[in-house]
Structures are given as structure tokens and as C-alpha cells.
Design a protein around this motif. Structure first.
Motif, PDB file in Angstrom:
ATOM      1  N   THR A 127      36.040  29.479  38.054  1.00 18.14           N
ATOM      2  CA  THR A 127      37.452  29.309  38.416  1.00 18.14           C
ATOM      3  C   THR A 127      37.915  27.894  38.106  1.00 18.14           C
ATOM      4  O   THR A 127      39.003  27.681  37.571  1.00 18.14           O
ATOM      5  CB  THR A 127      37.688  29.629  39.898  1.00 18.14           C
ATOM      6  N   GLY A 140      38.451  35.778  43.685  1.00 21.80           N
ATOM      7  CA  GLY A 140      37.043  35.697  44.073  1.00 21.80           C
ATOM      8  C   GLY A 140      36.520  36.880  44.844  1.00 21.80           C
ATOM      9  O   GLY A 140      35.343  37.183  44.799  1.00 21.80           O
ATOM     10  N   GLU A 141      37.378  37.553  45.584  1.00 31.49           N
ATOM     11  CA  GLU A 141      36.947  38.684  46.398  1.00 31.49           C
ATOM     12  C   GLU A 141      38.202  39.448  46.803  1.00 31.49           C
ATOM     13  O   GLU A 141      39.314  38.943  46.664  1.00 31.49           O
ATOM     14  CB  GLU A 141      36.189  38.192  47.629  1.00 31.49           C
ATOM     15  N   PRO A 142      38.002  40.653  47.314  1.00 34.13           N
ATOM     16  CA  PRO A 142      39.182  41.401  47.746  1.00 34.13           C
ATOM     17  C   PRO A 142      39.889  40.659  48.887  1.00 34.13           C
ATOM     18  O   PRO A 142      39.239  40.002  49.697  1.00 34.13           O
ATOM     19  CB  PRO A 142      38.589  42.716  48.265  1.00 34.13           C
ATOM     20  N   ASP A 180      47.101  38.335  43.062  1.00 33.55           N
ATOM     21  CA  ASP A 180      45.716  38.617  43.481  1.00 33.55           C
ATOM     22  C   ASP A 180      44.966  38.899  42.194  1.00 33.55           C
ATOM     23  O   ASP A 180      45.150  39.948  41.568  1.00 33.55           O
ATOM     24  CB  ASP A 180      45.732  39.822  44.429  1.00 33.55           C
ATOM     25  N   THR A 181      44.170  37.932  41.755  1.00 37.67           N
ATOM     26  CA  THR A 181      43.631  37.978  40.399  1.00 37.67           C
ATOM     27  C   THR A 181      42.174  38.415  40.376  1.00 37.67           C
ATOM     28  O   THR A 181      41.314  37.745  40.937  1.00 37.67           O
ATOM     29  CB  THR A 181      43.746  36.592  39.735  1.00 37.67           C
ATOM     30  N   TRP A 182      41.898  39.518  39.717  1.00 41.71           N
ATOM     31  CA  TRP A 182      40.507  39.950  39.540  1.00 41.71           C
ATOM     32  C   TRP A 182      39.995  39.468  38.195  1.00 41.71           C
ATOM     33  O   TRP A 182      40.655  39.677  37.167  1.00 41.71           O
ATOM     34  CB  TRP A 182      40.377  41.482  39.589  1.00 41.71           C
ATOM     35  N   TRP A 183      38.849  38.843  38.217  1.00 44.03           N
ATOM     36  CA  TRP A 183      38.141  38.497  36.975  1.00 44.03           C
ATOM     37  C   TRP A 183      36.745  38.053  37.339  1.00 44.03           C
ATOM     38  O   TRP A 183      36.337  38.193  38.488  1.00 44.03           O
ATOM     39  CB  TRP A 183      38.904  37.447  36.163  1.00 44.03           C
ATOM     40  N   GLN A 184      35.990  37.572  36.373  1.00 42.27           N
ATOM     41  CA  GLN A 184      34.589  37.213  36.577  1.00 42.27           C
ATOM     42  C   GLN A 184      34.218  36.040  35.684  1.00 42.27           C
ATOM     43  O   GLN A 184      34.901  35.774  34.693  1.00 42.27           O
ATOM     44  CB  GLN A 184      33.664  38.352  36.125  1.00 42.27           C
ATOM     45  N   THR A 185      33.081  35.432  35.985  1.00 45.26           N
ATOM     46  CA  THR A 185      32.520  34.401  35.120  1.00 45.26           C
ATOM     47  C   THR A 185      32.504  34.898  33.669  1.00 45.26           C
ATOM     48  O   THR A 185      32.862  34.178  32.743  1.00 45.26           O
ATOM     49  CB  THR A 185      31.074  34.089  35.559  1.00 45.26           C
ATOM     50  N   ASP A 234      31.545  46.427  39.203  1.00 48.31           N
ATOM     51  CA  ASP A 234      32.367  46.481  40.411  1.00 48.31           C
ATOM     52  C   ASP A 234      32.804  47.922  40.660  1.00 48.31           C
ATOM     53  O   ASP A 234      33.037  48.675  39.711  1.00 48.31           O
ATOM     54  CB  ASP A 234      33.647  45.641  40.229  1.00 48.31           C
ATOM     55  N   ARG A 289      31.053  44.591  44.498  1.00 45.77           N
ATOM     56  CA  ARG A 289      29.959  44.782  43.550  1.00 45.77           C
ATOM     57  C   ARG A 289      29.181  46.056  43.830  1.00 45.77           C
ATOM     58  O   ARG A 289      28.999  46.436  44.979  1.00 45.77           O
ATOM     59  CB  ARG A 289      28.981  43.594  43.633  1.00 45.77           C
ATOM     60  N   ASN A 321      28.685  38.705  47.484  1.00 44.16           N
ATOM     61  CA  ASN A 321      29.787  37.790  47.288  1.00 44.16           C
ATOM     62  C   ASN A 321      30.053  37.058  48.609  1.00 44.16           C
ATOM     63  O   ASN A 321      30.702  37.581  49.498  1.00 44.16           O
ATOM     64  CB  ASN A 321      31.009  38.615  46.851  1.00 44.16           C
ATOM     65  N   ARG A 342      29.135  34.150  43.955  1.00 46.93           N
ATOM     66  CA  ARG A 342      28.228  35.226  43.605  1.00 46.93           C
ATOM     67  C   ARG A 342      26.767  34.794  43.773  1.00 46.93           C
ATOM     68  O   ARG A 342      26.345  33.785  43.240  1.00 46.93           O
ATOM     69  CB  ARG A 342      28.472  35.609  42.149  1.00 46.93           C
TER      70      ARG A 342
HETATM   71  C1  WT7 Z   1      33.163  38.965  41.098  1.00 45.68           C
HETATM   72  C2  WT7 Z   1      33.040  37.892  40.074  1.00 45.68           C
HETATM   73  C3  WT7 Z   1      36.618  35.185  39.190  1.00 45.68           C
HETATM   74  C4  WT7 Z   1      36.193  33.873  39.558  1.00 45.68           C
HETATM   75  C5  WT7 Z   1      35.504  33.781  40.864  1.00 45.68           C
HETATM   76  C6  WT7 Z   1      34.297  34.667  41.028  1.00 45.68           C
HETATM   77  C7  WT7 Z   1      34.752  39.639  42.673  1.00 45.68           C
HETATM   78  C8  WT7 Z   1      36.772  38.375  41.861  1.00 45.68           C
HETATM   79  C9  WT7 Z   1      38.399  39.474  42.809  1.00 45.68           C
HETATM   80  C10 WT7 Z   1      39.611  40.044  43.321  1.00 45.68           C
HETATM   81  C11 WT7 Z   1      38.323  41.706  44.358  1.00 45.68           C
HETATM   82  C12 WT7 Z   1      37.184  40.103  43.144  1.00 45.68           C
HETATM   83  C13 WT7 Z   1      34.317  40.834  41.854  1.00 45.68           C
HETATM   84  C14 WT7 Z   1      33.816  40.212  40.575  1.00 45.68           C
HETATM   85  N1  WT7 Z   1      36.192  39.383  42.546  1.00 45.68           N
HETATM   86  N2  WT7 Z   1      38.107  38.422  42.020  1.00 45.68           N
HETATM   87  N3  WT7 Z   1      40.815  39.504  43.074  1.00 45.68           N
HETATM   88  N4  WT7 Z   1      39.520  41.159  44.089  1.00 45.68           N
HETATM   89  N5  WT7 Z   1      37.156  41.213  43.919  1.00 45.68           N
HETATM   90  O1  WT7 Z   1      33.588  34.806  39.832  1.00 45.68           O
HETATM   91  O2  WT7 Z   1      31.216  34.619  40.608  1.00 45.68           O
HETATM   92  O3  WT7 Z   1      31.793  35.702  38.427  1.00 45.68           O
HETATM   93  O4  WT7 Z   1      32.310  36.826  40.615  1.00 45.68           O
HETATM   94  O5  WT7 Z   1      34.018  38.532  42.153  1.00 45.68           O
HETATM   95  O6  WT7 Z   1      33.276  41.487  42.518  1.00 45.68           O
HETATM   96  O7  WT7 Z   1      32.907  41.005  39.867  1.00 45.68           O
HETATM   97  P1  WT7 Z   1      32.163  35.453  39.829  1.00 45.68           P
END
Ligand code: WT7
Length: 661
Positions: free
Chosen positions: A320, A396-398, A420-425, A515, A530, A536, A541
Motif C-alpha cells: 500500500t 486491506g480487509e473487509p 473501499d478498495t480491494w487489491w493485493q501485493t 479470496d 482469504r 489477515n 498478511r
Molecule cells: C489481501 C491482500 C491491498 C494492500 C493491502 C493488503 C484482503 C485487501 C480488501 C478489501 C476485503 C481486502 C484480501 C486480499 N483485502 N483489500 N477492500 N476488502 N478484503 O495487501 O497483504 O497483499 O493482502 O487483503 O484478502 O487478498 P496484501
């Protein structure tokens, strides 16, 4: 009394409301306000991604947007050449904006601040780039950074980008062992670290931890040490391979380093993250695709403009911070705020004090922080003028609807859209969220995939599921910010992300983020969490396998299983079930050793909330631990199916013990 009443009424009104429209004052000024963008991107895919690339300055334009010939090793903006540090610094100066602020740094000690204009950032990044060259860092050498939230961290990252040396940032809260594993894995010969930093008023010794890590790295290393603490430091002596940052940099005073031209597909950085097995994965991000995507999402989702003062409160040690403190905002030439400390030091209004003082326009933070703010109470934000805020974000999480509504009301004054942004590393940037000037917001649901992103929910067989049902999230088309591979491990890259739902025979590749999710009739995706052995904790993570391996390393432990249990503040917390070796008691002493063992191997964030000693673990006939049941026990829920267990009795035994503890 009257005020309490008003609050009760407000809560009741909001509790009912499950849809919120973006305020028109926001829509009128939004970077993106035409809903046609969704269709436009769909019709024009993959060329639509030119729009992202156009946010950057290229030394050489690309010949082709996407090369799918070697899928899932996709390549983006082929033939394009650029430099990330030039894009984040020099070009803004060339535009006459050198005296505008790039980084506002706020130290944990009150009144300790530093401001870097783009000119000043340019000067220091150049001197550090020259320093790295002088130390022998060549293009493509991986430089590790083990630094807390001090300006030298983004400066060192940008200096690396300038000379084409990928960085690998290790979160400062990680342990010495975690540092050593990552330096070994990346064959990294250079480390940038510091003497220490502040946490809630105390000076922490960071170099001691770094040195312990270095003693476990088998190759030769050169270390640069930033003096963060000055007089308050620990009086460390540096050995012959260790150099003081200020000394080295002052030798390069006034030096300028020509930004190295990098291929779009050249690695910009590595970022280690946790996976299903004990070994962390080195996620590889590229210069062209990643930077375009980070800039694009900062522009479209976070609505950043050059004149904004934007604050993402994450740590740069996580993705992030890479995408949304450093690369995205600086590529757009805005002011990015960076805060060293915690939200409750010296008092629980610290974030609101900073927001007021710097007139923050966007705040991007984590649900875990919002839940803490809620618990502390609205009086803290109410003491401050937060009217500069225009947009709020979470990641980062729901986020549960109650926390969402609290954020919306007490921080945003019902006048800021929330993304509310969903994404990952691995995705490099935001993938699923509403566009703030367009989308109706539904608290608790991230929203639709961004334009150009093709995501869906499938069942175990890979078939799309009906609205309202739960399934697995997939991404069905590549995107510019995607990871390219796992460092030196193409097989694991395929196994982890592509194996599950792809059909290599027909060359159909589907990315599996691991996820679970649901989708509603409007296409809004709610990410549930997950579905692999990753938990989380406070938006961070952690791999259960890594924690288990730390626990079984403690003398007296025979076997361990770790699961995530629900936690009011952290989202999830670490629950450890432990079998002792013959002759050892599961007593308080062993419990403390286990906690210390985990802190040593990973860091305090992985600290088990509960350590439960049990005579056996629930296992299937093939010997697999049934984590799901352990999760049910941790969450005090009704147990799932136990019929496939080899040892069904053990479950009630563990349950009884959990209750008596
Ligand atoms: C995991 C990724 C994205 C940068 C921070 C974490 C969970 C992330 C959300 C959201 C629900 C979410 C998922 C994902 N997650 N954003 N808005 N709503 N869950 O990065 O350590 O790579 O973790 O964080 O489970 O897979 P990360």
C-alpha cells in the motif's frame, strides 16, 4: 442529552441506509465523472490501458500494449522505455513545479517535521543514487531497505529506481530472521537501515535487529545506516562494511545522476509477501506496467490532483505504501504525507490533528484503524476541523457497514465519498472499488471491478455463480499492474495463482487471488476473506505455515496448527494450537517461549493471541489438519462437519479446553 438523542437518531437513520450517492460537490470536480468509462474500456481492451501509460513520460513509446504470447507471463507496453524516478520527480520540476511540496513528513515526536519540495527531493535522491553507484550498486542489483517511516525510505527507493536497481523493502516491524530470509532469497548484497526509531515515545533499537539479521546472511553485505535518533540513539559502533548515511551522502554533495532508461518490463522492485508455504514469495513488479497502473488508480480512484495534500496512513513496508504513498502520488506530482508514528500518540486525536494542520484532502487508511477510532470515540475527530477532506478510502480487509458509516459520518461529515478498495501485493494497485465521482456506494461491499478489470465469482468448478451466492474471486483478464512472476520461481507463480481455474490447453488463463467473495445483482463484489492458509491481522498478511514453523522451532513443541480467529479490532488474530513433546508441560513458561519464538521469527504483528495446548490436532484420514474446525473453535462457533476426521473425539476435548482457558 439532546446531543445524545441526535446521535441515536442519526445512527438509526444510517443503519437503515444501504446505498449512498457521491456528493455532487465531489462529482463536479472528480478526475473521472463519465460513467461511459466502463463501456469504453470494455470495448477498447487492451488498448484502453494506453490511458494509464499516458499519465507517464516515456523515453521511448511502446510498440504494443499487451503481449499475451507467453501467458500467463504477460508483458505490457512492450518496447516502451522510461525511468520511474524521472517520472516521480524530474518531470514535475521541468514543468516549473520544483518548489511545490513532494513529501510532508511528520515525525512521531510532536513538532518534528520535514518538508521536501520536488527540488529538494531531486537533490537528495540524486546524491543517494550517486552514493549507491559509488558503493558498487549496478543496474539490476537488489538493494534491501529495512527502514521505518522516515523520508530516507522513499528517497532510497527513488534513488534505486534512478539507477535501475530494484529495491526490496522489508517492513521494519519484521524480525531479524525475516530480514535475513529476504536478503538471502534475493541475493541482496546491500542493506539500507537505521539506528532506531520512535514508537509511542520510546526509542527502539533497530540496528541491533538489523545486525542480528545480517549475521545470518551467508554472502558479503554492505550496509548504510541512517542516524534517525541522534543523541537519543544507542551508541552503536559501525563495522567496516557499514557506513553512516549522512557521511556517504555528503561526499556526493551536488552530484547529479542521469536517470537510467529502463525497459517497461524491467523490474522496479520486489516485495515479499506470505503464501501457503513457509517461504515468503518475492513478488516482481515492473517499471512500465506497475507505475502506469499505480498512477492511473491514484488518479481515478483516489482522485489525486497535483494541488492536493494527500495522506495514505499505511507503512511503506507494505505494498500500500509503495503504490499509494510513493509511486502513485509522486508520479502525479502531488503532496504525499508520511507519518512516522501511531494514531494514538501522544493522544488519540493525532491523525485528526495532522489532518487539520496539513489540510488533508484525501485520507486512505485501514478498517482496523477505523475500528480503533470508533472505539476511542467521536470526541477525538470532533476536536478538529476536518473540512479539508474530500475523499476517504479504506484498504486491506473487509470493512463492516457500521465502521463504514462511522467513517462516513464522523470523519467525512457525510460529504466525502468512501472508496473501499480491494487489491493485493500481487495486483500492484486497486482492482475492485467504486469510482468516487460515479458509483453508488454500498457499505461493506467494495464495488464493481474497475474499468478494464474483468473479475468474477466462480464455484469450485470454475463456473460463474448466481448473484447472492458465495464463491471464489477470479480475475479473468490481465492488467498492467499485475505481478510478472515470483522472483526466480516461475513454477510457484503458476501453481499459486494460475493453476486453480485456468485451462492451459485452450490457453485460457484465470488469475486466482485466493479470496472468497459474493456478488450482487448490480455486479458489486463483497470480498469475504482469504480461502488459503493466510490470515489477515490488522490488514497485514501472515502465512500460518510461517508461524507454525516458528512455533515448532521452540524446544518442547512437537506440533502446531495456526488459524485466524475473529478479532474485534484486528479483523483476525492468530490462534495457535500446540502439542507438546513428551516430558514437556503446556505451562505459562512454554506459552511465553512460543510467543517469543514467533516474535523472533516474524515480528510482533504475528504474536499469537491465544496459545492452546492440546493432546492432538483434528486430522483427516490422510493426515491433513482440519483448520476449519480449529477456526470454528477459535470463533466459538458451531462446529462444521467432523465426519471425515480420523479422531473426532479430539475436537470436543479441544473445545472444552478452549472454554476453560
Ligand atoms: C489481501 C491482500 C491491498 C494492500 C493491502 C493488503 C484482503 C485487501 C480488501 C478489501 C476485503 C481486502 C484480501 C486480499 N483485502 N483489500 N477492500 N476488502 N478484503 O495487501 O497483504 O497483499 O493482502 O487483503 O484478502 O487478498 P496484501
Amino acid at each position: 442529552m439532546a446531543e445524545d438523542n441526535e446521535d441515536v437518531q442519526l445512527e438509526a437513520r444510517l443503519a437503515e441506509q444501504d446505498r449512498f450517492e457521491p456528493p455532487s460537490s465531489f462529482t463536479e470536480q472528480a478526475n473521472v465523472s463519465d460513467p461511459g468509462i466502463y463501456e469504453e474500456f470494455e470495448e477498447n481492451w487492451p488498448d484502453c490501458w494506453e490511458q494509464a501509460a499516458e499519465l507517464l513520460d516515456w523515453d521511448q513509446a511502446h510498440d504494443e500494449v499487451l503481449d499475451e504470447s507467453n501467458a500467463p507471463f504477460y508483458e505490457w507496453f512492450i518496447g516502451g522505455e522510461l525511468n520511474a524516478s524521472y517520472n516521480c520527480i524530474d518531470r514535475h520540476i521541468e514543468d516549473g513545479r520544483g518548489d511545490e511540496v513532494a513529501i510532508e513528513w511528520v515525525g512521531e515526536p510532536v513538532d518534528e517535521t520535514r518538508t521536501y519540495t520536488y527540488d529538494e527531493l531531486h537533490e537528495e535522491v540524486n546524491e543517494v543514487a550517486a552514493t549507491f553507484r559509488e558503493m558498487g550498486v549496478s543496474e539490476d542489483d537488489v538493494v534491501t531497505m529495512y527502514l521505518p517511516m522516515i523520508p530516507e525510505l522513499p528517497i532510497a527507493m527513488l534513488a534505486c529506481a534512478r539507477i535501475g536497481a530494484p529495491h526490496s523493502v522489508v517492513f521494519a516491524g519484521f524480525s531479524a530472521d525475516a530480514l535475513a530470509t529476504r536478503m538471502e532469497s534475493a541475493d541482496s548484497e546491500y542493506l539500507i537501515t537505521c539506528d532506531g526509531y520512535y514508537r509511542r515515545g520510546d526509542a527502539l533499537d533497530h540496528l541491533d535487529k538489523a545486525n542480528q539479521g545480517l549475521s545470518n546472511v551467508s554472502h558479503e553485505t554492505t550496509t548504510v545506516v541512517v542516524d534517525r535518533l541522534g543523541e537519543a540513539g544507542f551508541g552503536h559502533d559501525l563495522d567496516e562494511n557499514q557506513h553512516d548515511y549522512a557521511d556517504l551522502v555528503s561526499e556526493q554533495e551536488g552530484e547529479e545522476v542521469e536517470p537510467v532508461t529502463r525497459d517497461a518490463e524491467d523490474m522496479l522492485f520486489l516485495m515479499y509477501t506470505s503464501g501457503t508455504t513457509g517461504e515468503p514469495k518475492g513478488v516482481k513488479h515492473t517499471t512500465g506496467g506497475y507505475l502506469s497502473y499505480a498512477a492511473w488508480t491514484t488518479h481515478t480512484v483516489l482522485d489525486v490532483k497535483p494541488e492536493d495534500t494527500y495522506w495514505c496512513s499505511a507503512d511503506i513496508g507494505w505494498i500500500t505504501g509503495h503504490s499509494y504513498i510513493v509511486y502513485g502520488p509522486l508520479a502525479l506530482g502531488t503532496t504525499s504525507v508520511m507519518y512516522e508514528g501511531t494514531p494514538d500518540y501522544p493522544d488519540k486525536d493525532r491523525m485528526w490533528e495532522i489532518t487539520e494542520e496539513y489540510e488533508i484532502t484525501q485520507l486512505y487508511t485501514a478498517p482496523t484503524a477505523i475500528r480503533a477510532f470508533m472505539k476511542w470515540g467521536k470526541q477525538y475527530p470532533e476536536e478538529h476541523d476536518l473540512s479539508s477532506l474530500r475523499l476517504l478510502g479504506t484498504v486491506g480487509e473487509p470493512i463492516n457497514p457500521r465502521a463504514w458509516k462511522w467513517y462516513y459520518t464522523h470523519i467525512g461529515d457525510e460529504d466525502c465519498p468512501i472508496v473501499d478498495t480491494w487489491w493485493q501485493t500481487e495486483t500492484g494497485g486497486i482492482m475492485i472499488t467504486t469510482l468516487p465521482g460515479i458509483g453508488t456506494m454500498k457499505p461493506g461491499s467494495a464495488g464493481p471491478p474497475l474499468p478494464g478489470i474483468d473479475a468474477g465469482i466462480v464455484d469450485t468448478g470454475g463456473e460463474k455463480i448466481e448473484a447472492g451466492e458465495a464463491g471464489y474471486l477470479t480475475v479473468d483478464k490481465p492488467w498492467p499492474g499485475m505481478l510478472r512472476t515470483l522472483y526466480q520461481n516461475d513454477d510457484r507463480f503458476i501453481n499459486e495463482y494460475w493453476q486453480e481455474y485456468s485451462d492451459p490447453d485452450s490457453d485460457e488463463w484465470v488469475y486466482f487471488p485466493e479470496d472468497g467473495a459474493t456478488v450482487d445483482e448490480d455486479g458489486y463484489i463483497t470480498v469475504l476473506g482469504r480461502v488459503d492458509d493466510v490470515i489477515n491481522v490488522s490488514g497485514h498478511r501472515l502465512g500460518t505455515a510461517e508461524i507454525e514453523s516458528a512455533i515448532v522451532g521452540v524446544e518442547g513443541v512437537a506440533e502446531a496448527a495456526v488459524v485466524g480467529g475473529d478479532h474485534e479490532m484486528k479483523g483476525e488474530a492468530v490462534y495457535a494450537y500446540v502439542i507438546t513433546e513428551d516430558g514437556y508441560d503446556g505451562d505459562e513458561e512454554l506459552r511465553e517461549e512460543i510467543v517469543a519464538g514467533v516474535e523472533d521469527a516474524i515480528g510482533p504483528i504475528a504474536r499469537p493471541e491465544e496459545v492452546l495446548f492440546t493432546p492432538e490436532l483434528p486430522k483427516t484420514r490422510s493426515g491433513k489438519i482440519m483448520r476449519r474446525l480449529l477456526e470454528d473453535i477459535a470463533n466459538e462457533e458451531e462446529l462444521g462437519d467432523t465426519s471425515t476426521l480420523r479422531n473426532p473425539d479430539v475436537v470436543s476435548e479441544i473445545q472444552q479446553q478452549a472454554q476453560s482457558d
